[in-house]
Scaffold this active site. Sequence first.
Site, mmCIF file in Angstrom:
data_model
loop_
_atom_site.group_PDB
_atom_site.id
_atom_site.type_symbol
_atom_site.label_atom_id
_atom_site.label_comp_id
_atom_site.label_asym_id
_atom_site.label_seq_id
_atom_site.Cartn_x
_atom_site.Cartn_y
_atom_site.Cartn_z
ATOM 1 N N ASN A 13 -79.844 -79.639 61.979
ATOM 2 C CA ASN A 13 -80.144 -80.122 62.784
ATOM 3 C C ASN A 13 -81.533 -80.562 62.823
ATOM 4 O O ASN A 13 -82.343 -80.436 62.886
ATOM 5 C CB ASN A 13 -79.784 -78.674 64.004
ATOM 6 N N TRP A 14 -80.951 -82.089 63.312
ATOM 7 C CA TRP A 14 -82.416 -83.167 63.508
ATOM 8 C C TRP A 14 -83.471 -82.824 64.524
ATOM 9 O O TRP A 14 -84.139 -83.285 64.127
ATOM 10 C CB TRP A 14 -82.338 -84.314 63.041
ATOM 11 N N LYS A 15 -82.768 -82.449 65.208
ATOM 12 C CA LYS A 15 -83.875 -81.901 66.748
ATOM 13 C C LYS A 15 -84.156 -83.995 66.953
ATOM 14 O O LYS A 15 -83.313 -84.607 66.741
ATOM 15 C CB LYS A 15 -84.677 -80.943 66.368
ATOM 16 N N HIS A 92 -78.367 -74.065 71.575
ATOM 17 C CA HIS A 92 -79.111 -74.109 70.617
ATOM 18 C C HIS A 92 -80.714 -73.390 72.217
ATOM 19 O O HIS A 92 -81.278 -73.596 72.768
ATOM 20 C CB HIS A 92 -79.847 -75.499 70.635
ATOM 21 N N GLU A 94 -83.757 -74.332 72.236
ATOM 22 C CA GLU A 94 -84.745 -75.047 72.479
ATOM 23 C C GLU A 94 -84.046 -75.636 73.713
ATOM 24 O O GLU A 94 -85.120 -75.782 74.876
ATOM 25 C CB GLU A 94 -84.638 -75.662 71.351
ATOM 26 N N GLU A 164 -79.332 -66.948 65.329
ATOM 27 C CA GLU A 164 -80.691 -68.158 65.323
ATOM 28 C C GLU A 164 -81.451 -66.951 66.565
ATOM 29 O O GLU A 164 -81.853 -67.541 67.110
ATOM 30 C CB GLU A 164 -80.568 -69.503 65.834
ATOM 31 N N GLY A 170 -88.016 -72.437 62.778
ATOM 32 C CA GLY A 170 -89.675 -73.004 62.918
ATOM 33 C C GLY A 170 -90.497 -72.254 62.227
ATOM 34 O O GLY A 170 -91.482 -72.926 62.207
ATOM 35 N N SER A 209 -84.811 -71.280 59.462
ATOM 36 C CA SER A 209 -85.801 -70.642 58.563
ATOM 37 C C SER A 209 -84.654 -71.162 56.927
ATOM 38 O O SER A 209 -85.576 -70.372 56.202
ATOM 39 C CB SER A 209 -87.338 -70.154 58.775
ATOM 40 N N GLY A 230 -82.711 -75.991 60.634
ATOM 41 C CA GLY A 230 -83.439 -77.542 61.439
ATOM 42 C C GLY A 230 -84.785 -78.376 60.199
ATOM 43 O O GLY A 230 -83.903 -79.230 59.429
ATOM 44 N N GLY A 231 -85.803 -77.696 60.200
ATOM 45 C CA GLY A 231 -87.026 -78.667 59.440
ATOM 46 C C GLY A 231 -86.182 -78.560 58.127
ATOM 47 O O GLY A 231 -85.922 -80.175 57.169
HETATM 48 P P1 PGA Z 1 -85.239 -74.370 61.079
HETATM 49 O O1 PGA Z 1 -84.264 -75.099 62.636
HETATM 50 O O2 PGA Z 1 -84.482 -74.245 60.504
HETATM 51 O O3 PGA Z 1 -86.619 -75.350 60.897
HETATM 52 O O4 PGA Z 1 -85.999 -72.924 61.202
HETATM 53 C C1 PGA Z 1 -82.910 -74.409 62.721
HETATM 54 C C2 PGA Z 1 -82.674 -74.616 64.291
HETATM 55 O O5 PGA Z 1 -82.993 -74.590 64.745
HETATM 56 O O6 PGA Z 1 -81.357 -74.645 63.969
#
Ligand code: PGA
Length: 248
Positions: A13-15, A92, A94, A164, A170, A209, A230-231
């Site tokens: 997930n590049w966001k 998600h 966010e 998650e 993050g 993470s 994500g990251g």
């Molecule tokens: P992260 O994000 O790997 O940066 O913690 C995971 C996500 O939001 O799907």
Amino acid sequence: MQVVGRRQLVAGNWKMNGDKALVGKMQKIFATAGLDNMDVVICPPSPYFGLFDGKLKLGSQNISEFDSGAHTGEVSVAMLNEFKCQYSIVGHSERRADNHESNELVALKVEQVLKAGLTPILCVGEPESVREIGKLFEFIAAQLNAVLMKVGVSQFADVVLAYEPIWAIGTGKTASPAQAQEVHAFIRGHLAKQDVNIAANIIILYGGSVKGNNAQELFSQVDVDGGLIGGASLDPQEFLSICQAANQ
Ligand code: PGA
């Protein structure tokens, strides 16, 4: 851990990150990766869909609950289909926080994705405050029940779940493999109350993470079928090492 009937999956997930150059680098590195035992999905920001050459599977980060019309800024499932997007992240944390997406709206979006023949990656997960007061399982159950009530358990045959924990997203603070396994087993057990086969076969990803150096331990838990990243999905080499952990 590869369990009979369940293939490991890793979704990046590049966001709101990445650029054209990252699309190129990602395709190059994965062209020769030889990951035969698992599936890789990239969920870039939607303007980049058309730059992918079709070899990597694509997913969107969000989807409209509507078919089309006057909904400025939204993207429809039909558009995803035109760009050969096979997956859509739904719910998600966010988006639940930034865009006030309720459990009921998330359920409508899951229904929309399924109707179009795509696979929703349905995210659930608790804030730290909920875990601290011991309401973790009720919280996750409510997130699942809203979707179960809307689409019915049989439709979960075409759903991927992602656990998650919000406190791990993050933050560099990963759930321990035992914490992840505990919740994944709860989710599978919750579905099993309605349909044992669907529960046994559903793919449940862990997200929060995940990095190259902790993926293998997380993915080796019996109910963890891969990750939502994500990251670390923005670094092709790191993302590849996570995928290699799932390929074993
Ligand atoms: P992260 O994000 O790997 O940066 O913690 C995971 C996500 O939001 O799907």
